[in-house]
Design a protein around this motif. Structure first.
Motif, PDB file in Angstrom:
ATOM      1  N   GLY A  96     -18.717 -17.239  -3.882  1.00 19.45           N
ATOM      2  CA  GLY A  96     -19.597 -16.166  -4.323  1.00 19.45           C
ATOM      3  C   GLY A  96     -20.455 -15.576  -3.220  1.00 19.45           C
ATOM      4  N   GLY A  97     -20.327 -16.066  -2.009  1.00 23.09           N
ATOM      5  CA  GLY A  97     -21.162 -15.579  -0.913  1.00 23.09           C
ATOM      6  C   GLY A  97     -20.456 -14.666   0.069  1.00 23.09           C
ATOM      7  N   GLY A  98     -19.224 -14.286  -0.212  1.00 26.63           N
ATOM      8  CA  GLY A  98     -18.509 -13.364   0.664  1.00 26.63           C
ATOM      9  C   GLY A  98     -17.560 -14.020   1.651  1.00 26.63           C
ATOM     10  N   LEU A  99     -17.510 -15.346   1.675  1.00 26.52           N
ATOM     11  CA  LEU A  99     -16.637 -16.025   2.626  1.00 26.52           C
ATOM     12  C   LEU A  99     -15.162 -15.726   2.358  1.00 26.52           C
ATOM     13  N   GLY A 100     -14.750 -15.714   1.096  1.00 29.18           N
ATOM     14  CA  GLY A 100     -13.362 -15.399   0.757  1.00 29.18           C
ATOM     15  C   GLY A 100     -12.976 -14.013   1.248  1.00 29.18           C
ATOM     16  N   THR A 101     -13.872 -13.067   1.061  1.00 27.03           N
ATOM     17  CA  THR A 101     -13.625 -11.707   1.541  1.00 27.03           C
ATOM     18  C   THR A 101     -13.435 -11.696   3.044  1.00 27.03           C
ATOM     19  N   ARG A 102     -14.301 -12.387   3.753  1.00 27.02           N
ATOM     20  CA  ARG A 102     -14.197 -12.427   5.215  1.00 27.02           C
ATOM     21  C   ARG A 102     -12.908 -13.089   5.668  1.00 27.02           C
ATOM     22  N   LEU A 103     -12.470 -14.152   4.975  1.00 23.37           N
ATOM     23  CA  LEU A 103     -11.201 -14.795   5.320  1.00 23.37           C
ATOM     24  C   LEU A 103     -10.034 -13.826   5.153  1.00 23.37           C
ATOM     25  N   ILE A 104     -10.000 -13.119   4.033  1.00 23.70           N
ATOM     26  CA  ILE A 104      -8.907 -12.169   3.792  1.00 23.70           C
ATOM     27  C   ILE A 104      -8.970 -11.025   4.793  1.00 23.70           C
ATOM     28  N   GLU A 105     -10.155 -10.517   5.080  1.00 21.73           N
ATOM     29  CA  GLU A 105     -10.277  -9.459   6.085  1.00 21.73           C
ATOM     30  C   GLU A 105      -9.775  -9.954   7.445  1.00 21.73           C
ATOM     31  N   TRP A 106     -10.091 -11.199   7.797  1.00 21.65           N
ATOM     32  CA  TRP A 106      -9.590 -11.766   9.055  1.00 21.65           C
ATOM     33  C   TRP A 106      -8.060 -11.768   9.038  1.00 21.65           C
ATOM     34  N   ALA A 107      -7.461 -12.230   7.924  1.00 25.04           N
ATOM     35  CA  ALA A 107      -6.004 -12.329   7.832  1.00 25.04           C
ATOM     36  C   ALA A 107      -5.349 -10.959   7.958  1.00 25.04           C
ATOM     37  N   VAL A 108      -5.908  -9.958   7.317  1.00 24.60           N
ATOM     38  CA  VAL A 108      -5.345  -8.602   7.391  1.00 24.60           C
ATOM     39  C   VAL A 108      -5.421  -8.077   8.822  1.00 24.60           C
ATOM     40  N   GLU A 109      -6.550  -8.262   9.476  1.00 20.72           N
ATOM     41  CA  GLU A 109      -6.686  -7.807  10.859  1.00 20.72           C
ATOM     42  C   GLU A 109      -5.767  -8.576  11.795  1.00 20.72           C
ATOM     43  N   GLU A 110      -5.643  -9.874  11.581  1.00 27.09           N
ATOM     44  CA  GLU A 110      -4.735 -10.685  12.397  1.00 27.09           C
ATOM     45  C   GLU A 110      -3.294 -10.208  12.216  1.00 27.09           C
ATOM     46  N   ALA A 111      -2.902  -9.951  10.971  1.00 25.83           N
ATOM     47  CA  ALA A 111      -1.543  -9.459  10.690  1.00 25.83           C
ATOM     48  C   ALA A 111      -1.311  -8.121  11.379  1.00 25.83           C
ATOM     49  N   ARG A 112      -2.284  -7.256  11.309  1.00 31.04           N
ATOM     50  CA  ARG A 112      -2.171  -5.951  11.979  1.00 31.04           C
ATOM     51  C   ARG A 112      -1.998  -6.162  13.485  1.00 31.04           C
ATOM     52  N   GLY A 113      -2.797  -7.034  14.059  1.00 29.39           N
ATOM     53  CA  GLY A 113      -2.713  -7.315  15.483  1.00 29.39           C
ATOM     54  C   GLY A 113      -1.397  -7.947  15.900  1.00 29.39           C
ATOM     55  N   LEU A 114      -0.752  -8.645  14.971  1.00 27.93           N
ATOM     56  CA  LEU A 114       0.541  -9.267  15.246  1.00 27.93           C
ATOM     57  C   LEU A 114       1.709  -8.319  14.965  1.00 27.93           C
ATOM     58  N   GLY A 115       1.395  -7.065  14.630  1.00 28.40           N
ATOM     59  CA  GLY A 115       2.432  -6.053  14.452  1.00 28.40           C
ATOM     60  C   GLY A 115       3.072  -6.024  13.082  1.00 28.40           C
ATOM     61  N   CYS A 116       2.458  -6.641  12.100  1.00 32.35           N
ATOM     62  CA  CYS A 116       3.035  -6.647  10.752  1.00 32.35           C
ATOM     63  C   CYS A 116       2.842  -5.292  10.079  1.00 32.35           C
ATOM     64  N   ALA A 117       3.820  -4.917   9.261  1.00 34.98           N
ATOM     65  CA  ALA A 117       3.766  -3.646   8.552  1.00 34.98           C
ATOM     66  C   ALA A 117       3.077  -3.778   7.199  1.00 34.98           C
ATOM     67  N   LEU A 118       3.010  -4.977   6.672  1.00 36.71           N
ATOM     68  CA  LEU A 118       2.326  -5.200   5.399  1.00 36.71           C
ATOM     69  C   LEU A 118       1.899  -6.648   5.283  1.00 36.71           C
ATOM     70  N   VAL A 119       0.964  -6.859   4.386  1.00 33.53           N
ATOM     71  CA  VAL A 119       0.468  -8.202   4.065  1.00 33.53           C
ATOM     72  C   VAL A 119       0.721  -8.418   2.590  1.00 33.53           C
ATOM     73  N   GLN A 120       1.239  -9.590   2.267  1.00 32.12           N
ATOM     74  CA  GLN A 120       1.489  -9.907   0.853  1.00 32.12           C
ATOM     75  C   GLN A 120       0.955 -11.292   0.557  1.00 32.12           C
ATOM     76  N   LEU A 121       0.757 -11.541  -0.721  1.00 30.31           N
ATOM     77  CA  LEU A 121       0.332 -12.852  -1.168  1.00 30.31           C
ATOM     78  C   LEU A 121       0.747 -13.018  -2.611  1.00 30.31           C
ATOM     79  N   THR A 122       0.743 -14.266  -3.058  1.00 35.99           N
ATOM     80  CA  THR A 122       0.957 -14.545  -4.470  1.00 35.99           C
ATOM     81  C   THR A 122      -0.258 -15.291  -4.977  1.00 35.99           C
ATOM     82  N   SER A 123      -0.469 -15.194  -6.271  1.00 35.80           N
ATOM     83  CA  SER A 123      -1.571 -15.905  -6.910  1.00 35.80           C
ATOM     84  C   SER A 123      -1.058 -16.377  -8.257  1.00 35.80           C
ATOM     85  N   ASP A 124      -1.334 -17.617  -8.591  1.00 32.79           N
ATOM     86  CA  ASP A 124      -0.878 -18.164  -9.862  1.00 32.79           C
ATOM     87  C   ASP A 124      -1.306 -17.254 -11.007  1.00 32.79           C
ATOM     88  N   ALA A 125      -0.432 -17.082 -11.977  1.00 33.70           N
ATOM     89  CA  ALA A 125      -0.689 -16.179 -13.101  1.00 33.70           C
ATOM     90  C   ALA A 125      -1.970 -16.523 -13.852  1.00 33.70           C
TER      91      ALA A 125
END
Length: 150
Positions: A96-125
């Motif tokens: 609830g303090g924004g850490l999850g958001t920061r982790l996902i933002e880090w992952a998206v930026e890292e993926a972009r920096g690694l040349g990925c065209a998209l980021v995907q994930l799954t989440s249990d239904a």
């Protein structure tokens, strides 16, 4: 929220990571935090694979979050690589303090920096709150996923 850092996970972080993986109803039924041996083996494989990026968020010397980013080279989308985000966890006392958001933002930026065209994930239904979280960060529920336990 700037009083934490994100860094590559080390073998010394395994206990904290496994405890976070087991700290919800789904994880409690899947994980075995009392026996770290299989996690040590898996960590060694992850650490040896340059397409794997297992990271932890650390605050005041404590591991308080984790995720794994996998880069998958592919032929579709004109030979584009994609990044897969897995095992996103935030310590129960940090939610609830924004850490999850920061982790996902880090992952998206890292993926972009690694040349990925998209980021995907799954989440249990059953994780409807997580679905809202990912949608709030710009992810869309665009596919139906299937699994086969082996």
């Amino acid at each position: 929220m700037s009083d934490f850092g994100i860094r590559p996970a080390t073998a010394d972080d395994l206990r904290a990571i496994v405890d976070m993986l087991a700290d919800d109803p789904l994880g409690a039924s899947r994980e075995s935090p009392g026996d770290l041996a299989p996690y040590r083996e898996a960590f060694a494989e992850i650490a040896a694979d340059p397409h794997q990026h297992l990271v932890v968020a650390v605050r005041d010397g404590r591991v308080v979050g984790t995720l794994q980013l996998t880069v998958i080279p592919g032929l579709s989308r004109r030979g584009a690589s994609r990044a897969l985000i897995e095992a996103v966890r935030v310590h129960s006392g940090e939610r609830g303090g924004g850490l999850g958001t920061r982790l996902i933002e880090w992952a998206v930026e890292e993926a972009r920096g690694l040349g990925c065209a998209l980021v995907q994930l799954t989440s249990d239904a059953t994780r409807t709150e997580a679905h809202r979280f990912y949608e709030r960060l710009g992810f869309t529920a665009s596919h139906v996923g299937f699994k086969l336990a082996l």
